[in-house]
Structures are given as C-alpha cells and as structure tokens.
Design an enzyme around this catalytic site. Structure first.
Site, PDB file in Angstrom:
ATOM      1  N   ARG A   1      22.108  -1.785  -0.017  1.00  0.00           N
ATOM      2  CA  ARG A   1      21.464  -0.673  -0.720  1.00  0.00           C
ATOM      3  C   ARG A   1      21.542  -0.835  -2.238  1.00  0.00           C
ATOM      4  O   ARG A   1      20.915  -0.080  -2.976  1.00  0.00           O
ATOM      5  CB  ARG A   1      22.111   0.645  -0.308  1.00  0.00           C
ATOM      6  CG  ARG A   1      22.034   0.915   1.183  1.00  0.00           C
ATOM      7  CD  ARG A   1      22.666   2.230   1.509  1.00  0.00           C
ATOM      8  NE  ARG A   1      21.887   3.326   0.984  1.00  0.00           N
ATOM      9  CZ  ARG A   1      20.959   3.985   1.655  1.00  0.00           C
ATOM     10  NH1 ARG A   1      20.708   3.682   2.902  1.00  0.00           N
ATOM     11  NH2 ARG A   1      20.293   4.953   1.096  1.00  0.00           N
TER      12      ARG A   1
ATOM     13  N   LYS B   1       6.583 -11.412  -0.560  1.00  0.00           N
ATOM     14  CA  LYS B   1       7.823 -12.010  -0.034  1.00  0.00           C
ATOM     15  C   LYS B   1       8.287 -13.147  -0.942  1.00  0.00           C
ATOM     16  O   LYS B   1       9.461 -13.271  -1.247  1.00  0.00           O
ATOM     17  CB  LYS B   1       7.602 -12.559   1.388  1.00  0.00           C
ATOM     18  CG  LYS B   1       7.484 -11.513   2.476  1.00  0.00           C
ATOM     19  CD  LYS B   1       8.817 -11.012   2.918  1.00  0.00           C
ATOM     20  CE  LYS B   1       9.023  -9.551   3.001  1.00  0.00           C
ATOM     21  NZ  LYS B   1       8.232  -8.497   2.689  1.00  0.00           N
TER      22      LYS B   1
ATOM     23  N   TRP C   1      23.036   0.424  -7.569  1.00  0.00           N
ATOM     24  CA  TRP C   1      21.785  -0.110  -8.110  1.00  0.00           C
ATOM     25  C   TRP C   1      21.567   0.679  -9.390  1.00  0.00           C
ATOM     26  O   TRP C   1      21.333   1.884  -9.356  1.00  0.00           O
ATOM     27  CB  TRP C   1      20.623   0.107  -7.134  1.00  0.00           C
ATOM     28  CG  TRP C   1      19.370  -0.582  -7.569  1.00  0.00           C
ATOM     29  CD1 TRP C   1      19.013  -1.870  -7.325  1.00  0.00           C
ATOM     30  CD2 TRP C   1      18.296   0.001  -8.324  1.00  0.00           C
ATOM     31  NE1 TRP C   1      17.789  -2.137  -7.889  1.00  0.00           N
ATOM     32  CE2 TRP C   1      17.328  -1.008  -8.504  1.00  0.00           C
ATOM     33  CE3 TRP C   1      18.054   1.259  -8.868  1.00  0.00           C
ATOM     34  CZ2 TRP C   1      16.144  -0.788  -9.207  1.00  0.00           C
ATOM     35  CZ3 TRP C   1      16.875   1.479  -9.564  1.00  0.00           C
ATOM     36  CH2 TRP C   1      15.933   0.454  -9.728  1.00  0.00           C
TER      37      TRP C   1
ATOM     38  N   GLU D   1       9.595 -11.768  -4.377  1.00  0.00           N
ATOM     39  CA  GLU D   1      10.858 -11.031  -4.383  1.00  0.00           C
ATOM     40  C   GLU D   1      12.043 -11.898  -3.956  1.00  0.00           C
ATOM     41  O   GLU D   1      13.164 -11.646  -4.370  1.00  0.00           O
ATOM     42  CB  GLU D   1      10.768  -9.764  -3.529  1.00  0.00           C
ATOM     43  CG  GLU D   1      10.629 -10.005  -2.057  1.00  0.00           C
ATOM     44  CD  GLU D   1      10.528  -8.716  -1.245  1.00  0.00           C
ATOM     45  OE1 GLU D   1      11.116  -7.708  -1.635  1.00  0.00           O
ATOM     46  OE2 GLU D   1       9.839  -8.734  -0.205  1.00  0.00           O
TER      47      GLU D   1
ATOM     48  N   LYS E   1      17.652  -2.029  -1.031  1.00  0.00           N
ATOM     49  CA  LYS E   1      16.905  -1.806   0.203  1.00  0.00           C
ATOM     50  C   LYS E   1      16.157  -0.490   0.195  1.00  0.00           C
ATOM     51  O   LYS E   1      15.052  -0.383   0.691  1.00  0.00           O
ATOM     52  CB  LYS E   1      17.888  -1.837   1.384  1.00  0.00           C
ATOM     53  CG  LYS E   1      17.231  -1.722   2.739  1.00  0.00           C
ATOM     54  CD  LYS E   1      16.419  -2.952   3.042  1.00  0.00           C
ATOM     55  CE  LYS E   1      15.651  -2.848   4.339  1.00  0.00           C
ATOM     56  NZ  LYS E   1      14.593  -3.863   4.400  1.00  0.00           N
TER      57      LYS E   1
ATOM     58  N   GLU F   1       1.125  -9.588   1.394  1.00  0.00           N
ATOM     59  CA  GLU F   1       2.498  -9.513   1.890  1.00  0.00           C
ATOM     60  C   GLU F   1       3.204 -10.870   1.713  1.00  0.00           C
ATOM     61  O   GLU F   1       4.364 -10.929   1.314  1.00  0.00           O
ATOM     62  CB  GLU F   1       2.476  -9.077   3.365  1.00  0.00           C
ATOM     63  CG  GLU F   1       3.826  -9.022   4.058  1.00  0.00           C
ATOM     64  CD  GLU F   1       4.812  -8.013   3.474  1.00  0.00           C
ATOM     65  OE1 GLU F   1       4.453  -7.238   2.582  1.00  0.00           O
ATOM     66  OE2 GLU F   1       5.973  -8.037   3.909  1.00  0.00           O
TER      67      GLU F   1
ATOM     68  N   CYS G   1      21.855   2.500  -4.088  1.00  0.00           N
ATOM     69  CA  CYS G   1      23.268   2.865  -4.128  1.00  0.00           C
ATOM     70  C   CYS G   1      23.729   3.208  -2.720  1.00  0.00           C
ATOM     71  O   CYS G   1      23.083   3.958  -1.994  1.00  0.00           O
ATOM     72  CB  CYS G   1      23.592   4.033  -5.040  1.00  0.00           C
ATOM     73  SG  CYS G   1      23.239   3.712  -6.757  1.00  0.00           S
TER      74      CYS G   1
ATOM     75  N   HIS H   1     -14.718 -14.466  -8.688  1.00  0.00           N
ATOM     76  CA  HIS H   1     -14.926 -13.474  -9.753  1.00  0.00           C
ATOM     77  C   HIS H   1     -13.812 -13.560 -10.794  1.00  0.00           C
ATOM     78  O   HIS H   1     -13.602 -12.598 -11.548  1.00  0.00           O
ATOM     79  CB  HIS H   1     -15.024 -12.071  -9.145  1.00  0.00           C
ATOM     80  CG  HIS H   1     -16.158 -11.966  -8.162  1.00  0.00           C
ATOM     81  ND1 HIS H   1     -17.470 -11.926  -8.568  1.00  0.00           N
ATOM     82  CD2 HIS H   1     -16.175 -11.957  -6.807  1.00  0.00           C
ATOM     83  CE1 HIS H   1     -18.252 -11.875  -7.484  1.00  0.00           C
ATOM     84  NE2 HIS H   1     -17.486 -11.904  -6.405  1.00  0.00           N
TER      85      HIS H   1
ATOM     86  N   ASN I   1      24.739   8.753  -5.874  1.00  0.00           N
ATOM     87  CA  ASN I   1      23.474   8.053  -5.671  1.00  0.00           C
ATOM     88  C   ASN I   1      22.378   8.981  -6.151  1.00  0.00           C
ATOM     89  O   ASN I   1      22.382  10.160  -5.800  1.00  0.00           O
ATOM     90  CB  ASN I   1      23.291   7.739  -4.178  1.00  0.00           C
ATOM     91  CG  ASN I   1      21.915   7.178  -3.866  1.00  0.00           C
ATOM     92  OD1 ASN I   1      21.260   6.625  -4.742  1.00  0.00           O
ATOM     93  ND2 ASN I   1      21.484   7.318  -2.621  1.00  0.00           N
ATOM     94  N   GLY I   2      21.443   8.472  -6.955  1.00  0.00           N
ATOM     95  CA  GLY I   2      20.337   9.313  -7.423  1.00  0.00           C
ATOM     96  C   GLY I   2      20.328   9.381  -8.934  1.00  0.00           C
ATOM     97  O   GLY I   2      20.916   8.542  -9.614  1.00  0.00           O
TER      98      GLY I   2
END
Ligand code: F6R
Length: 638
Positions: free
Chosen positions: A27, A511, A98, A514, A633, A507, A2, A530, A122-123
């Site tokens: 965000r 990438k 968000w 996402e 973000k 990584e 947010c 294995h 936000n939160g």
C-alpha cells in the site's frame, strides 16, 4: 495508499505489527514505522532525533525509517540486539507510508509521537495548515513537515489541558472532531496500554476479531494469519479496541454498529507461493480469477449481480452509461464500451474518474454510472461515485474488495473474485474487471431486451470458455521472457491496436511504464499516421495487437496495412496474433501466438503476454516488480 496496522492482545505486539506491515507494504513503501506501548516498563526519554534511533516516550517506544520495510526491520534488529525488551508490550501500531505531505524521510515517517501519544495516519488532513498555525501560536513545536503531526499534537494538548484532560479516549474524540479531510487515524497512549482508538473518514479501516486479541488494518491482509472474523467500519466511525472487544461510535460518541463479516480467502492467497514475486503468481492465477468472477452470475438462464438495489425497470429506464475508473481499471472500461454499446445499443462513455466530476457531466436518473475499482477505495473513483449520486444517477460498482467504500455507496455491485492482489501493478484484477464488465453489459442487455435470453446465454457460455484459453496463453511465458530480456535495454516501446485491441495496447504501455520505467505509449493504430508515426525509426520495437482474422475482417486487414507502414519505416514488429493468422505472421519480426477467441473477448488473452513482458523487462533492469517506485496499490488521495 499507506498501510496501517494496530494490535491489542496477549502476544508481543512488535512481531504481530511487523508481520502485518509486511502484508501492508504494497500500500506504500516510502517509509515504515512502529510504536509499542509497554505496560509499565521504565521510561527512557525521547530519543527521536532525526528519527535515526529508537524514540521512547515514557513506555511508548517508536522506531521509524525512510525507505522500504527492510530498513525498519534492520534497525529493529539492531535496536533489540542490545536491549531485547526495548519493544516489550502487547499493544502496538505500525505504518507503511506513501508520502503526501513532507518528503519520505525518517523524520516524516509515522508513527508521530508527542507527550506519550503515538499516531499513525492514512489520508490527508485538509485543515492541517490552520491547525498547525493554531498549535504553533500555542507554543507547540513541530518535529515533522507532515499534516499528520497536527493530530498527535492536538490530542496531546486536549489530554494535557483541554476539557477532556486526563481522559485518553475522550481526548482522541476531541482531536478527531477538529479534523477535516480523508483519514484513518490510530491513537495510543503511554498510560493506557491495552487500548487503541481509531477512526475512519473516506479511507479504509477494518477490525479483526481474535480470541483475547483485536486487530486493526487498512485491509484484512493485515491480520489474516490470526483471524478470519472481521468487522467493517462505516464512514465517520470511531472504534476503540481492547483485548476484550471493540466499541463503535460516530464522531459524536453515539453508539453504532459495524458490519461483521467472515474473510473468505486464506493466508496462502496473500503469500508468494514459491514465486519470485507476487505479480508473477497473480498473472498465473488469471484463469481462476476469470472463472471465479463468472461463478454464480448466471442462474436459471439469467445474469445476476451480487448486490442489486436497482430493479429491472430501473435498468430499462437507463438511456446512457458512463464508466468511471482510473489506470488499468479505466482500460478495462474502455474494453467494455465496445461490448456495452454493441449489446445494449446504449451510448457508453468511459471517463477517467479524476476528470469526471470536474467537467460537469450531464447526469440524471436515467444515467447509469459504472464505477470500476479493484480496491474499492480509489479516492478519484469514490468522488466520481459521490458526484454521480448527488446528480441522482444510478451507480453500479465493479469491485474486488468486499464491503469497500465504493460498493457501499453504490446502488448495485458486481464483485470481481480475483482474490487479493498484492503486486502493485494490476494483472488478475484487470482480467477479472474485463470479465465483470461483460457481465454488466449482458445484465443491461437482458433487462432492456436488446438481447434474447438465448443470445445472453450464448455470450455467457463464450465467457465461460475463456479460462482454459487464458491458461494456454500462459504457455507463451518462456518466449515472452526471452523477448523481454532482448529488449530490456531499449529506450522506447510502442504499442498498437484497433477496436478492443486499442485499450489492450494502452494497458501494455502502462504496465511497461510503471514497472520498467521505460518510455512506452499505446496508440490506436489508425491514428498513427496523424502524427505518432514520426516516432518510428530504425529498429524501434512496436508491439501490435492483431484482431482475429475471422471476426471483423476489415479491422484485421487495416491493421495488416498499419504493420506494413511501420515496417517500411524500419520498426521492429512484435505481433500478438491468433494462431494460424498467416497474414499477420508474414509481417512479424517476432510472433506471439494466442488461441482463437471471439473478437470482443480477445483482450482476456492478448493482455497476458504484455503483463509478462513488462514484468520481465523490469526484472532484467533490476527493479522491484511488486513495488515500482513512487506508486502504491491503493490510491486513497485525489
Ligand atoms: C496499474 C494499476 C493502477 C490501478 C488504478 C485503479 O497497474 O494497478 O492503474 O488500476 O490505480 O485502482 P483501483 O482499481 O483499485 O481503483
């Protein structure tokens, strides 16, 4: 998570707020909304049915839309085409969401309004269910499914009939004192144009100080085009802004200070600069990010941190290191483990921050917890830091955001100087984190005497030599993009590595997941037989990160064997290998060459083609590279 903005000043607030939302959109982008307080324009009655049209409550005019900011700006253009003064006013607030509580619909979008108040948040308000039940019992009707709405309904009730009736600022304080959880909240009211009350607890809020105008933002990008003078708020502080200035108190109303600072980057850093998307710009900025992160950290033959509230003796007393972080930052920690153990001979464990405190880790005064976070706000990492400190462990933060909560609550800080990272997927921040983590390892080795000063200096010089090599790897862009286009319709890509190449494989897979929403998994190459080798089938693309043939020869030959094993089962091998690595080239269906580098530092090079690859596959599939679905973000909720 947010983005929040607020403005009080002399310009039309709508333009300032919408521009700020553009910079905050990274965000969160589930919905967006604005509210403007007009100074005395005619009331036109509430009009917020399902949030489809402009909602006006007295002279607070709000508009909000589900989806990306563009939906809101289109709706604003429509609303102002027929009534240009509809959003007239020089006080305003905005929000990009968000979603946590309630689906990302128009009705759940912020600002939430009631009785002339508008609120953005936000939160998470943890006690919202109890508060909502209390308010409903009082006859309040809710218009959304969000936790946030209790804040606006509470303040409206206090202002109408509580002990603080008729006093906007006091009613906001009264409402704030009822709230539990993590929140940044902004309040404005129809009868008080020119004032915004805002509070923060565990989620970010900064104040921008202009000339006859004041700004609020989740981060400084919200107002960077207007002022570089900012004030950081502490935990549990409330700020009231007017065009003349600001006052800061605690929740009880006792006067407090904020921390003024000067923003050391400019607007250009927050712009795309001619690139199609921020991520590409940020990938290209990586040589500079590494260089800047190193700058100033080796002086008079010694590694120096930015803020050090730990003595060398404290560092000598450390007998165990935990690294806590999330996502890409966690992968940077996995890379660091190899260097820290090698250089310091201290055991080093790397933990997902979200798991760390729930498994009761053994921590005491002689434990060093290294918390890595680009934003410095990630709730999981912040809570891990708090848990570590409660157990008396020492905490060192590696962070990209000056003065964010995680560094504020840590004993020592090393800032990565990657500059603002706007693309949601971490790129330059990741490389800067890897670099900073090495500096942490060297600082520990230096304090503990496990490396002689000349050895520390040599390692540092090797790091210093990396930026031009990263630049060279950027030269593979065209080749990698072509490969990405070729593979864009695949359903699965696997990534293999050993040693520091293993976190690079993780990584690379993250990438691709996402950004391109593609099934991608990273494996330690030795683990393949294995179980995961069962996934290999004819034509399956497997990207292999080869270690240097010069460094640890055994590692190299083991990985060559692993490539042969998967090739024998039909895999299509894409090999990232050091230039002139003939053994690797012989088994590569597609070879991406990177310059030679010391084994431990190779992740700074091998990661780069994987970033380009993921971004290009995403683009080929038609996805928004900078704003992948469901993500944000900065993740300020656990
Ligand atoms: C992935 C990515 C995330 C972040 C993670 C931690 O590309 O960006 O996985 O690395 O959310 O964020 P920070 O570093 O801000 O704590």
């Amino acid at each position: 998570m947010c983005g929040i903005v607020g403005y009080v000043g002399h310009r039309p607030a709508l333009g300032v707020v919408v521009e700020a939302l553009r910079r905050m959109e990274y965000r969160g982008y589930d919905s967006a909304g604005v509210a403007v307080v007009g100074a005395g324009s005619a009331a036109s009655g509430p009009d917020e049915s399902a949030g489809q049209r402009a909602a006006e409550s007295g002279t607070v005019t709000a508009l909000k839309r589900a989806g990306k900011l563009v939906n809101l700006t289109e709706a604003l253009a429509e609303a102002t085409a027929t009534a240009p003064d509809r959003f007239a006013g020089t006080t305003g607030m905005g929000h990009t969401r968000w979603a946590t509580h309630g689906r990302p619909t128009d009705r759940n979008a912020h600002p939430h309004t009631a009785a002339g108040f508008a609120v953005v948040h936000n939160g998470i308000l943890e006690n919202y269910a109890a508060l909502r039940a209390e308010l409903e019992a009082d006859g309040v009707e809710f218009a959304s499914d969000t936790d946030t709405e209790v804040a606006v309904q509470l303040v409206a009730r206090e202002y109408a009939a509580g002990p603080t009736a008729g006093d906007f600022v006091a009613s906001a304080y009264a409402a704030l004192r009822r709230l539990d959880g993590a929140f940044t909240l902004l309040f404005c009211h129809v009868d008080h144009p020119g004032t915004i009350v805002a509070a923060r607890r565990s989620t970010p809020l900064v104040v921008g100080v202009g000339d006859g105008e004041m700004f609020l933002g989740s981060d400084v990008a919200a107002f960077i085009e207007h002022t570089r003078d900012a004030v950081e708020l502490g935990q549990d502080q409330v700020v009231t802004i007017t065009c003349d200035g600001y006052t800061i108190t605690d929740f009880a109303g006792t006067q407090q200070d904020g921390t003024p600072f000067r923003i050391d980057w400019d607007l250009e850093a927050a712009e795309k600069g001619g690139h199609d998307y921020f991520m590409l710009k940020e990938i290209e900025e990586q040589p500079t990010a590494v260089e800047n992160t190193l700058r100033g950290h080796f002086e008079k033959g010694r590694i120096v941190l930015d803020e050090q509230r730990l003595t060398d003796q404290d560092l000598r007393d450390i007998d165990k290191v935990f690294i806590v972080a999330c996502g890409s930052a966690y992968h940077s920690g996995l890379v660091a483990k190899y260097a820290i153990e090698h250089w310091t001979r201290l055991p080093c464990e790397v933990e997902l921050a979200s798991e760390f405190r729930y498994r009761d880790p053994v921590l005491d005064r002689s434990t060093l917890v290294v918390a890595i976070s680009q934003s410095g706000e990630t709730a999981d990492t912040l809570e891990a830091v708090r848990h570590a400190r409660e157990q008396k462990a020492r905490v060192l933060a590696v962070c990209n955001t000056n003065g964010a909560q995680i560094p504020r609550e840590s004993d020592a800080v090393l800032y990565t100087r990657a500059g603002p990272e706007i693309g949601v997927a971490s790129t330059k921040a990741f490389l800067a984190q890897v670099t900073a983590n090495y500096l942490v390892g060297l600082a520990l080795a230096q304090a503990r005497g496990t490396k002689y000063p000349d050895e520390v200096a040599r390692e540092y010089r090797e790091l210093e030599a990396m930026p031009p090599l990263v630049q060279q790897v950027l030269g593979t862009e065209k080749q990698v993009r072509e490969l990405a286009r070729e593979l864009a319709s695949e359903s699965t890509v696997l990534f293999l590595g050993r040693h520091v190449g293993y976190p690079v494989a993780l990584e690379g897979a993250l990438k691709l997941k996402e950004l391109a929403y593609m099934h991608a998994e990273g494996f330690a190459a030795g683990e393949l037989k294995h179980g995961p080798i069962a996934l290999i089938e004819d034509g399956l693309p497997v990207i292999v990160v080869m270690p240097s043939p010069r460094g640890r020869a055994v590692l190299h030959s083991k990985l060559v064997s692993n490539i042969r094993e998967i090739q024998a089962r039909g895999a299509r091998t894409i090999v990232i290998a050091e230039k002139d690595d003939d053994a690797a080239a012989a088994h590569a269906d597609h070879l991406i060459e990177i310059p030679a580098a010391p084994t431990l530092l190779q992740p700074l090079l091998a990661t780069v083609p994987l970033q380009i690859f993921a971004a290009e596959v995403a683009q080929a599939r038609g996805y928004d590279v900078d704003k992948p679905r469901n993500l944000a973000k900065s993740v300020t909720v656990e």
